[in-house]
Enzyme design. Structure first.
Site, PDB file in Angstrom:
ATOM      1  N   GLU A   1      37.536  45.656  46.963  1.00  0.00           N
ATOM      2  CA  GLU A   1      37.564  44.253  46.561  1.00  0.00           C
ATOM      3  C   GLU A   1      36.236  43.593  46.926  1.00  0.00           C
ATOM      4  O   GLU A   1      35.424  44.145  47.692  1.00  0.00           O
ATOM      5  CB  GLU A   1      38.730  43.561  47.289  1.00  0.00           C
ATOM      6  CG  GLU A   1      38.956  42.098  46.920  1.00  0.00           C
ATOM      7  CD  GLU A   1      39.223  41.883  45.443  1.00  0.00           C
ATOM      8  OE1 GLU A   1      38.258  41.993  44.654  1.00  0.00           O
ATOM      9  OE2 GLU A   1      40.378  41.585  45.089  1.00  0.00           O
TER      10      GLU A   1
ATOM     11  N   ARG B   1      45.453  49.260  51.443  1.00  0.00           N
ATOM     12  CA  ARG B   1      46.430  48.877  50.421  1.00  0.00           C
ATOM     13  C   ARG B   1      46.248  49.681  49.133  1.00  0.00           C
ATOM     14  O   ARG B   1      47.227  49.994  48.448  1.00  0.00           O
ATOM     15  CB  ARG B   1      46.378  47.373  50.161  1.00  0.00           C
ATOM     16  CG  ARG B   1      45.008  46.808  49.762  1.00  0.00           C
ATOM     17  CD  ARG B   1      45.034  45.289  49.904  1.00  0.00           C
ATOM     18  NE  ARG B   1      43.825  44.605  49.477  1.00  0.00           N
ATOM     19  CZ  ARG B   1      42.773  44.374  50.245  1.00  0.00           C
ATOM     20  NH1 ARG B   1      42.770  44.809  51.505  1.00  0.00           N
ATOM     21  NH2 ARG B   1      41.736  43.692  49.779  1.00  0.00           N
TER      22      ARG B   1
ATOM     23  N   HIS C   1      41.341  46.623  43.095  1.00  0.00           N
ATOM     24  CA  HIS C   1      41.764  45.311  43.571  1.00  0.00           C
ATOM     25  C   HIS C   1      41.631  44.281  42.457  1.00  0.00           C
ATOM     26  O   HIS C   1      40.883  44.486  41.492  1.00  0.00           O
ATOM     27  CB  HIS C   1      40.923  44.906  44.777  1.00  0.00           C
ATOM     28  CG  HIS C   1      40.943  45.934  45.872  1.00  0.00           C
ATOM     29  ND1 HIS C   1      41.803  45.858  46.952  1.00  0.00           N
ATOM     30  CD2 HIS C   1      40.232  47.078  46.039  1.00  0.00           C
ATOM     31  CE1 HIS C   1      41.616  46.907  47.740  1.00  0.00           C
ATOM     32  NE2 HIS C   1      40.662  47.660  47.198  1.00  0.00           N
TER      33      HIS C   1
ATOM     34  N   ARG D   1      45.700  47.963  39.922  1.00  0.00           N
ATOM     35  CA  ARG D   1      45.621  47.126  41.125  1.00  0.00           C
ATOM     36  C   ARG D   1      46.667  47.609  42.142  1.00  0.00           C
ATOM     37  O   ARG D   1      47.746  48.083  41.770  1.00  0.00           O
ATOM     38  CB  ARG D   1      45.875  45.656  40.799  1.00  0.00           C
ATOM     39  CG  ARG D   1      45.626  44.744  42.008  1.00  0.00           C
ATOM     40  CD  ARG D   1      46.027  43.310  41.746  1.00  0.00           C
ATOM     41  NE  ARG D   1      45.843  42.503  42.951  1.00  0.00           N
ATOM     42  CZ  ARG D   1      46.389  41.320  43.163  1.00  0.00           C
ATOM     43  NH1 ARG D   1      47.189  40.783  42.249  1.00  0.00           N
ATOM     44  NH2 ARG D   1      46.159  40.668  44.281  1.00  0.00           N
ATOM     45  N   HIS D   2      46.346  47.476  43.408  1.00  0.00           N
ATOM     46  CA  HIS D   2      47.276  47.863  44.479  1.00  0.00           C
ATOM     47  C   HIS D   2      48.527  47.010  44.459  1.00  0.00           C
ATOM     48  O   HIS D   2      48.582  45.918  43.868  1.00  0.00           O
ATOM     49  CB  HIS D   2      46.583  47.723  45.838  1.00  0.00           C
ATOM     50  CG  HIS D   2      46.164  46.318  46.134  1.00  0.00           C
ATOM     51  ND1 HIS D   2      47.030  45.352  46.603  1.00  0.00           N
ATOM     52  CD2 HIS D   2      44.957  45.702  46.015  1.00  0.00           C
ATOM     53  CE1 HIS D   2      46.387  44.207  46.764  1.00  0.00           C
ATOM     54  NE2 HIS D   2      45.124  44.389  46.409  1.00  0.00           N
TER      55      HIS D   2
END
Length: 210
Positions: A87, A63, A155, A13-14
């Protein structure tokens, strides 16, 4: 390396954004990492590099791209960007804080918090997110040689759904997983009996809270 050596996928995940910190619904809104997010990505990158990935893919949202840049620097890999790793699109609720969302529709917000992400008006259906994530990760896996590891920077909500999709879980079972922390990662590995098995969930760099 044995031809039977299992391949591994890592879903990262970012890092944190100002919108994450403000508990604001992001979806496809292209928000950059904040200072904490850059620190998280910088800390996670060498941990991911220790898995010796051969390929680095990323969502094309900023991101995720920024997070992937730290992994690229730590591994020497050139990231490839895939919009299928984005996402959820969260429809009319994108941009709202959680408090604003709850004030707009408390019942819908409660469903959203339970992982019914497509409860939001105009949101991308969960099964479609699962299908695009499974397709992207399937392509990444197919691009790996036996024993190799591939990293996909993605995401939080999409990663939860992806875990269920690639493991063949019944619809909605992904909701039994806790939310993935910023710069937390998931590892799935080929199982000797076929398919993929969950090897780790929500791992984070030392000193970073989950």
């Amino acid at each position: 390396m044995s031809a039977a050596a299992p391949r591994r996928l890592v879903l990262l995940r970012h890092g944190r954004t100002a919108w994450n910190h403000a508990r604001r619904v992001q979806g496809h809104v292209d928000v950059e990492l904040d200072e904490v997010g850059h620190q998280e990505a910088r800390a996670a990158a060498p941990e991911v590099a220790r898995l010796r990935p051969s390929l680095l893919w990323s969502s094309d949202l900023l991101r995720a791209r920024q997070t992937a840049s730290y992994v690229a620097a730590a591994t020497g890999l050139e990231p490839s960007y895939d919009e299928r790793l984005r996402e959820f699109h969260l429809g009319e609720r994108q941009g709202l804080t959680h408090d604003e969302y709850a004030a707009a529709d408390a019942e819908e917000f409660a469903l959203f918090r339970l992982g019914h992400y497509d409860a939001a008006p105009g949101a991308e259906p969960t099964h479609e997110v699962g299908e695009r994530m499974r397709a992207s990760l399937g392509d990444l896996l197919a691009s790996l040689a036996p024993g190799e590891c591939g990293v996909a920077v993605t995401h939080g909500a999409a990663a939860r759904v992806a875990v269920g999709a690639v493991l063949g879980w019944p619809a909605g079972q992904f909701r039994t997983l806790r939310g993935l922390g910023n710069c937390g990662w998931v590892e799935v590995v080929e199982h000797p009996a076929g398919g993929l098995a969950l090897d780790a969930y929500n791992r984070v760099a030392a000193g970073q809270g989950a």
